[in-house]
Write an enzyme that holds these catalytic residues in place. Sequence first.
Site, PDB file in Angstrom:
ATOM      1  N   GLY A 128     -17.436  38.729   1.323  1.00  0.00           N
ATOM      2  CA  GLY A 128     -17.116  39.072  -0.054  1.00  0.00           C
ATOM      3  C   GLY A 128     -18.128  38.605  -1.079  1.00  0.00           C
ATOM      4  O   GLY A 128     -17.804  38.508  -2.266  1.00  0.00           O
ATOM      5  N   SER A 210     -18.973  44.286   6.112  1.00  0.00           N
ATOM      6  CA  SER A 210     -18.234  43.980   4.892  1.00  0.00           C
ATOM      7  C   SER A 210     -19.201  43.799   3.723  1.00  0.00           C
ATOM      8  O   SER A 210     -19.910  44.725   3.363  1.00  0.00           O
ATOM      9  CB  SER A 210     -17.340  42.752   5.113  1.00  0.00           C
ATOM     10  OG  SER A 210     -16.405  42.611   4.071  1.00  0.00           O
TER      11      SER A 210
END
Length: 530
Positions: A128, A210
Amino acid sequence: MYSLLRAFAAVAVFLTVQVDAAALSTVKLDYGTFTGVTDTTTGIIYFRGIRYADAPVGALRWRAPVTPPTTKLGNVSATNFGAQCIATSQSAVTPSTSEDCLFGNVYVPINTTAKSALPILVYFHGGGFEGGSSNGFPPEHLLQPSTKPLIFVTFNYRLGQFGFLGGTPVHQHGVGNAGLLDQRAGLVWLQRYARSFGGDPRRVTIWGESAGAGSTMFHLVAQGGINGNTLFHQAMVSDSPSLSFLPYYNDAFTENLFSQFAGFVGCSGTSSAIMACLRNAPVDTLASAGSRVLANRTSSFYPFAPITDGRYLIERPVEAFRAGRFARVPVLFGSNTNEGAGWCGGLPNPAANTKSPNATETNIYNCIAGQFSTFTQESFQKAVELYPLADYANTIDLQGQQMYGEMRYICSAVMITGAAKNFGLKSFQYHWDNPNLSSNHGAELVAFFNDRTFEPEDQAVVDAMRQYFTSFVTSGSPVADNSVAWTRSANKDGSPRILLHPGNVTMEKITDALSARCAFWHGISKELKN
């Protein structure tokens, strides 16, 4: 005044680098001599913790990274990993983390020589943009199954408030997206030193998962595609490029985030005064301030993230891929079936948590708006029509899961592979669907970085996936023994794509319904600022 030109000027400078061809476990660069670990059991030479840029501390905070390092390091034992970058969730520096964290790892087949000219695979970790490190990705299940030899490289990059702080003061007296620039600096470093490790700088594939997959996407579109065929020559993900909220550096969201962080540090005044204060602040104070920001954002997953800074990211991905302003290189992108699982159901704010008692569709809206603050109720109501609750067993959490998973991850792979095909590039898309090993976000990483024993059907999928990915690196086409031929994308949605399912690895078409939902999300990209 530091600048991108200063930081990356070294890529244009040619220096002769000495290599000990008889013992590649010791590599001499112009700023240090690095000795790795030779493991005859794995057949790999491990170079860990190689400094690739100056420590981004003090005056170099929120500046472009300086590579190669300006200090002569002498003889360095490259046997242990370098420090990990500080995560946003940390309230203080820990023994394994540091602000001085710009280190890389290079993994080389044991019989490599200085003249081998092997293709190189560079991996950007997920987390993230606020957590994670390059240290947890061992190379054995990439280098050993590959039918042709390759080199595997990973880099740390600044995270959270250290790597992705925006706002006018940062723009005026530093750089936004410092973490992405760290990654780019790693690629610059690799162009300069690849041959020292027996690699070919003309055959570099970037890869990530991600946030790392999002990074791969951002490097494709950065400055209109400037990096393509200069710093890398192919791009792939495992899984899910994160099509995140990309406000401008001076949008209200970005300015408010900066002000909150600076306030927690205790810095105020003019832009220059605030930045001077931040650069002089104790690192523990900066860590604490970042964790306090995170604690105050109970409807957001990762508030510190890439922004449209007007310098490196000058255009948002949807716009760039639609217009063809991206690096013209072959791509391999994909996603997992349940990309959205667990996100909205795990938020601290009960009003945005889709597993809250008596949750309604408003909880879904609050969750998505927590990540995309410009998302409107009007657009959400249109989304509800595309995702009727009855299609998801009348379960709010499942409805929200599918919305979020497609808008942020699944449709990104559809968009990128389709755009590559539309502009005449080799393009491959996959769909990981595994009820045994999980089909959630990141679940397919087990195929590459896990030593577990698999059941026969899963082992067949894992073996095929390893060969598909490594053969794309070494040959430009994903091929696997004892598995189906992976067909190139032929349509604007990247269809067909390969289905990676135990007992059923096959090519499948993107459904009209998924195409329509993706078209909706990308049609409101200006609203979502992605």
